[in-house]
Design an enzyme around this catalytic site. Sequence first.
Site, PDB file in Angstrom:
ATOM      1  N   ASN A 113       0.789  -1.235   0.000  1.00 27.98           N
ATOM      2  CA  ASN A 113       0.000   0.000   0.000  1.00 27.98           C
ATOM      3  C   ASN A 113       0.814   1.274   0.000  1.00 27.98           C
ATOM      4  OD1 ASN A 113      -2.442  -1.092  -0.090  1.00 27.98           O
ATOM      5  ND2 ASN A 113      -2.876  -0.996   2.090  1.00 27.98           N
ATOM      6  N   THR A 163      16.288 -16.993 -29.227  1.00 21.40           N
ATOM      7  CA  THR A 163      14.832 -17.009 -29.112  1.00 21.40           C
ATOM      8  C   THR A 163      14.245 -17.264 -30.490  1.00 21.40           C
ATOM      9  OG1 THR A 163      15.068 -15.330 -27.412  1.00 21.40           O
ATOM     10  CG2 THR A 163      12.859 -15.715 -28.253  1.00 21.40           C
ATOM     11  N   LYS A 165      12.003 -16.919 -33.487  1.00 17.22           N
ATOM     12  CA  LYS A 165      11.137 -15.888 -34.055  1.00 17.22           C
ATOM     13  C   LYS A 165      10.599 -16.408 -35.397  1.00 17.22           C
ATOM     14  CE  LYS A 165      12.778 -12.842 -30.963  1.00 17.22           C
ATOM     15  NZ  LYS A 165      12.002 -12.212 -29.903  1.00 17.22           N
ATOM     16  N   LYS A 191      15.035 -20.917 -27.298  1.00 16.50           N
ATOM     17  CA  LYS A 191      14.121 -20.417 -26.274  1.00 16.50           C
ATOM     18  C   LYS A 191      12.733 -20.154 -26.834  1.00 16.50           C
ATOM     19  CE  LYS A 191      13.477 -16.237 -23.483  1.00 16.50           C
ATOM     20  NZ  LYS A 191      12.351 -15.717 -24.254  1.00 16.50           N
ATOM     21  N   ASP A 193       9.633 -17.854 -26.872  1.00 14.84           N
ATOM     22  CA  ASP A 193       9.438 -16.458 -26.513  1.00 14.84           C
ATOM     23  C   ASP A 193       8.560 -16.387 -25.267  1.00 14.84           C
ATOM     24  OD1 ASP A 193       8.416 -13.490 -26.901  1.00 14.84           O
ATOM     25  OD2 ASP A 193      10.176 -13.820 -28.162  1.00 14.84           O
ATOM     26  N   GLU A 194       8.664 -15.290 -24.533  1.00 19.08           N
ATOM     27  CA  GLU A 194       7.924 -15.210 -23.270  1.00 19.08           C
ATOM     28  C   GLU A 194       6.414 -15.236 -23.478  1.00 19.08           C
ATOM     29  OE1 GLU A 194       9.023 -11.041 -24.583  1.00 19.08           O
ATOM     30  OE2 GLU A 194       9.999 -13.004 -24.463  1.00 19.08           O
ATOM     31  N   HIS A 284      12.253 -15.587 -17.434  1.00 20.15           N
ATOM     32  CA  HIS A 284      12.125 -14.372 -18.229  1.00 20.15           C
ATOM     33  C   HIS A 284      11.454 -13.294 -17.381  1.00 20.15           C
ATOM     34  CE1 HIS A 284      10.972 -11.512 -21.335  1.00 20.15           C
ATOM     35  NE2 HIS A 284      11.898 -12.066 -22.076  1.00 20.15           N
ATOM     36  N   ARG A 285      11.839 -12.024 -17.620  1.00 20.21           N
ATOM     37  CA  ARG A 285      11.375 -10.944 -16.741  1.00 20.21           C
ATOM     38  C   ARG A 285      10.306 -10.066 -17.385  1.00 20.21           C
ATOM     39  NH1 ARG A 285      16.213  -6.394 -16.695  1.00 20.21           N
ATOM     40  NH2 ARG A 285      16.476  -6.254 -18.932  1.00 20.21           N
ATOM     41  N   HIS A 317      17.031 -13.037 -17.440  1.00 23.16           N
ATOM     42  CA  HIS A 317      17.382 -11.955 -18.355  1.00 23.16           C
ATOM     43  C   HIS A 317      17.792 -10.730 -17.549  1.00 23.16           C
ATOM     44  CE1 HIS A 317      15.763 -13.763 -22.146  1.00 23.16           C
ATOM     45  NE2 HIS A 317      15.386 -14.609 -21.214  1.00 23.16           N
TER      46      HIS A 317
END
Length: 459
Positions: A113, A163, A165, A191, A193-194, A284-285, A317
């Site tokens: 809070n 990663t 793609k 990897k 992807d996230e 992963h962040r 990462h």
Amino acid sequence: AGFKAGVKDYKLTYYTPDYETKDTDILAAFRVTPQPGVPPEEAGAAVAAESSTGTWTTVWTDGLTSLDRYKGRCYHIETVVGEENQYIAYVAYPLDLFEEGSVTNMFTSIVGNVFGFKALRALRLEDLRIPPSYSKTFQGPPHGIQVERDKLNKYGRPLLGCTIKPKLGLSAKNYGRAVYECLRGGLDFTKDDENVNSQPFMRWRDRFLFCTEAIYKAQTETGEIKGHYLNATAGTCEEMMKRAIFARELGVPIIMHDYLTGGFTANTSLAHYCRDNGLLLHIHRAMHAVIDRQKNHGMHFRVLAKALRMSGGDHIHGGTVVGKLEGEREMTLGFVDLLRDDFIEKDRSRGIFFTQDWVSMPGVIPVASGGIHVWHMPALTEIFGDDSVLQFGGGTLGHPWGNAPGAVANRVALEACVQARNEGRDLAREGNEIIREASKWSPELAAACEVWKEIKFDF
């Protein structure tokens, strides 16, 4: 004697400049921007109060406990040089305020809070000191750096990843094909992807099966251990565990989780499962910039990194210093050390506000990813050292001859940099020269050098 009702200044109770911090206290450094007219002592004390035992008025039930034992204390305030009306408030929290082994509970208190508090214009948590008495209640990373190297049988160099793609839209079979080509060409990991979870165009189970086939095929042909970060992140914890269990049944070495969107509770459960079942855990962040990008409000990534080491993950990462995503060199190296090392000295020039002793908690391997390619390899090798994963998505799949040659180019560049470093050459000064020499006997690397010779993400 009745109690004294009414509202009183926080600083009377919660600002204690004479307090000697205890070895068991959790210490926090907040960047506080008070509203005009609010003195810094009151603002710092308000933070200590709101994130521990305080409320806006005196309550009768205060008499039923010992505030002196349980209250947070603002014990020091310093002005931030070069900023108007910004202060660093140091707050000490007694250990008893926190549930053992729960990052979730720690954050609910410290960054709960209080961040919506009216007396403050903005508030940012810059750093936390986690005492061994608290960190010892956490399992931490499932395996850590040394165990990972032993499992993978890879020593003396950074690990290479990619990663896959386009991140969304490939079918499972085409996705598996791309995984195979990258691993076959010489990468250690590919990897998910996230945002690849389980969408209509590619359900998770199909992806897991095709990627596993790719891993085993590439392993057989190269004689090296290979991995693909299978993303187990899901809409419920039960579904996440189902995916992790299936990965274990397939016999793969590593899975992955988005720890901020998935949540610390889910992440900690998954980390325990991974240790019990011999799975490495890549973290992963995604969503970190929502929390850490503003300089005056939110939380610095180094706090999220410490929290991850406690909750558990083997890779995370952490920015690149050289690619397309933000990251200042010294600050990045500061939290890279916090992730990898046992003992990290306080060093304000690197953003480290407290000396942190992890005792014997395993380390986390930092992952550099985002807009990097072969020309960055010498800098990355020098900056991150051996205990890192260098991840080239576009820098592998964007190779003019295809995925496998893209992987070859990266592996050749890396091996050349490691060899040059081991021979005592200066990567910072001779980096381009080292890559040029290597490209003479590697047509794949030469082609990659040609495509990316000019790219830099400078703004």
